[in-house]
Design a protein around this motif. Sequence first.
Motif, PDB file in Angstrom:
ATOM      1  N   HIS A   1    -101.641  66.899  64.999  1.00 42.08           N
ATOM      2  CA  HIS A   1    -100.634  65.899  65.356  1.00 42.08           C
ATOM      3  C   HIS A   1     -99.512  66.537  66.183  1.00 42.08           C
ATOM      4  N   LEU A   2     -98.998  67.680  65.737  1.00 39.34           N
ATOM      5  CA  LEU A   2     -97.916  68.355  66.458  1.00 39.34           C
ATOM      6  C   LEU A   2     -98.374  68.850  67.830  1.00 39.34           C
ATOM      7  N   PHE A   3     -99.628  69.277  67.930  1.00 36.51           N
ATOM      8  CA  PHE A   3    -100.180  69.707  69.221  1.00 36.51           C
ATOM      9  C   PHE A   3    -100.088  68.582  70.244  1.00 36.51           C
ATOM     10  N   LEU A   4    -100.480  67.391  69.839  1.00 41.61           N
ATOM     11  CA  LEU A   4    -100.446  66.244  70.753  1.00 41.61           C
ATOM     12  C   LEU A   4     -99.011  65.847  71.096  1.00 41.61           C
ATOM     13  N   VAL A   5     -98.130  65.881  70.103  1.00 42.28           N
ATOM     14  CA  VAL A   5     -96.719  65.554  70.350  1.00 42.28           C
ATOM     15  C   VAL A   5     -96.109  66.530  71.352  1.00 42.28           C
ATOM     16  N   SER A   6     -96.576  67.779  71.361  1.00 37.66           N
ATOM     17  CA  SER A   6     -96.013  68.797  72.247  1.00 37.66           C
ATOM     18  C   SER A   6     -96.233  68.493  73.727  1.00 37.66           C
TER      19      SER A   6
ATOM     20  N   ALA B   1    -101.864  56.822  77.126  1.00 38.91           N
ATOM     21  CA  ALA B   1    -103.019  57.440  76.455  1.00 38.91           C
ATOM     22  C   ALA B   1    -102.565  58.527  75.485  1.00 38.91           C
ATOM     23  N   LEU B   2    -101.501  59.249  75.849  1.00 39.49           N
ATOM     24  CA  LEU B   2    -100.944  60.262  74.943  1.00 39.49           C
ATOM     25  C   LEU B   2    -100.408  59.592  73.679  1.00 39.49           C
ATOM     26  N   PHE B   3     -99.749  58.448  73.834  1.00 35.21           N
ATOM     27  CA  PHE B   3     -99.260  57.704  72.672  1.00 35.21           C
ATOM     28  C   PHE B   3    -100.428  57.289  71.782  1.00 35.21           C
ATOM     29  N   VAL B   4    -101.537  56.893  72.390  1.00 34.26           N
ATOM     30  CA  VAL B   4    -102.738  56.538  71.618  1.00 34.26           C
ATOM     31  C   VAL B   4    -103.205  57.744  70.807  1.00 34.26           C
ATOM     32  N   CYS B   5    -103.302  58.896  71.462  1.00 39.05           N
ATOM     33  CA  CYS B   5    -103.781  60.108  70.783  1.00 39.05           C
ATOM     34  C   CYS B   5    -102.846  60.551  69.668  1.00 39.05           C
ATOM     35  N   VAL B   6    -101.527  60.518  69.951  1.00 39.50           N
ATOM     36  CA  VAL B   6    -100.549  60.893  68.928  1.00 39.50           C
ATOM     37  C   VAL B   6    -100.641  59.943  67.746  1.00 39.50           C
ATOM     38  N   ASP B   7    -100.782  58.646  68.033  1.00 34.18           N
ATOM     39  CA  ASP B   7    -100.844  57.656  66.959  1.00 34.18           C
ATOM     40  C   ASP B   7    -102.115  57.807  66.125  1.00 34.18           C
ATOM     41  N   ILE B   8    -103.235  58.109  66.771  1.00 34.20           N
ATOM     42  CA  ILE B   8    -104.478  58.341  66.024  1.00 34.20           C
ATOM     43  C   ILE B   8    -104.301  59.546  65.100  1.00 34.20           C
TER      44      ILE B   8
ATOM     45  N   LEU C   1    -101.318  51.010  67.338  1.00 35.69           N
ATOM     46  CA  LEU C   1    -102.393  51.695  68.047  1.00 35.69           C
ATOM     47  C   LEU C   1    -103.061  50.764  69.050  1.00 35.69           C
ATOM     48  N   ALA C   2    -103.294  49.519  68.647  1.00 38.33           N
ATOM     49  CA  ALA C   2    -103.910  48.532  69.547  1.00 38.33           C
ATOM     50  C   ALA C   2    -103.014  48.268  70.757  1.00 38.33           C
TER      51      ALA C   2
ATOM     52  N   ALA D   1     -94.329  48.450  70.979  1.00 38.67           N
ATOM     53  CA  ALA D   1     -95.122  49.041  69.889  1.00 38.67           C
ATOM     54  C   ALA D   1     -94.290  49.986  69.045  1.00 38.67           C
ATOM     55  N   LEU D   2     -93.348  50.670  69.668  1.00 41.01           N
ATOM     56  CA  LEU D   2     -92.507  51.608  68.921  1.00 41.01           C
ATOM     57  C   LEU D   2     -91.681  50.900  67.848  1.00 41.01           C
ATOM     58  N   LEU D   3     -91.325  49.652  68.109  1.00 43.76           N
ATOM     59  CA  LEU D   3     -90.518  48.898  67.146  1.00 43.76           C
ATOM     60  C   LEU D   3     -91.247  48.731  65.811  1.00 43.76           C
ATOM     61  N   LEU D   4     -92.583  48.730  65.843  1.00 47.65           N
ATOM     62  CA  LEU D   4     -93.365  48.573  64.612  1.00 47.65           C
ATOM     63  C   LEU D   4     -93.235  49.776  63.683  1.00 47.65           C
ATOM     64  N   HIS D   5     -92.834  50.919  64.243  1.00 47.96           N
ATOM     65  CA  HIS D   5     -92.762  52.151  63.454  1.00 47.96           C
ATOM     66  C   HIS D   5     -91.350  52.501  62.991  1.00 47.96           C
TER      67      HIS D   5
END
Length: 197
Positions: free
Chosen positions: A89-94, A118-125, A159-160, A183-187
């Motif tokens: 997770h941290l790798f993707l956030v970086s 796409a990065l947001f998708v990967c981080v969220d997964i 994620l969707a 989408a960020l508002l959901l978190h």
Amino acid sequence: MHAERTSAVSAHRLGVFSDAVIAVIMTVMVLELKAPEHADFSALWPLWHTVVSYAVSYLFIAIIWINHHYLMSLVGPPTLRLIWFNFAHLFLVSFLPFATAWIARTQLASAPVVFYAALFVCVDIAFNVFEREVLRRADASQVPARARRMARRRSLAALAIFAVATVVAFVAPRLAFGLICGALLLHLWPEFSNGRP
């Protein structure tokens, strides 16, 4: 007693390490902000893409930290599997400072926004996998079934939206950027944070 103390220290170390990585990521991102060369307020206007992209990425990192903070309060003895999920997770956030700088410099052009979404998708997964592992091991009294269901639905909805934004960015990058913001508002508020500091 000693085993409990050891597990608590291990969970604490995992949280402290994650905090340090997130702090470095935020520092790298802010270093990308360059002041205008001219000494008047009109020089700020051409930088609005930079400011907006930085603000959204900063919000995303803040959301990541808040959710990670509450999840770490539920971690007992961290397993090797959980530690590797955290590292992934941290790798993707970086990659966020790189993606943020790209969309800012290209003024929200299509390809950079596709990459950003796409990065947001990967981080969220990666976060969903980490969250699921933590909640799977958490006691039912710590996280009620309803909170688990709500957290899962919220995560899948975000994620969707990120996935839709990735596709939309090919033809309408600014609309895609708006979807990311939505989408960020959901978190913003983790369901499993009730009653926790």
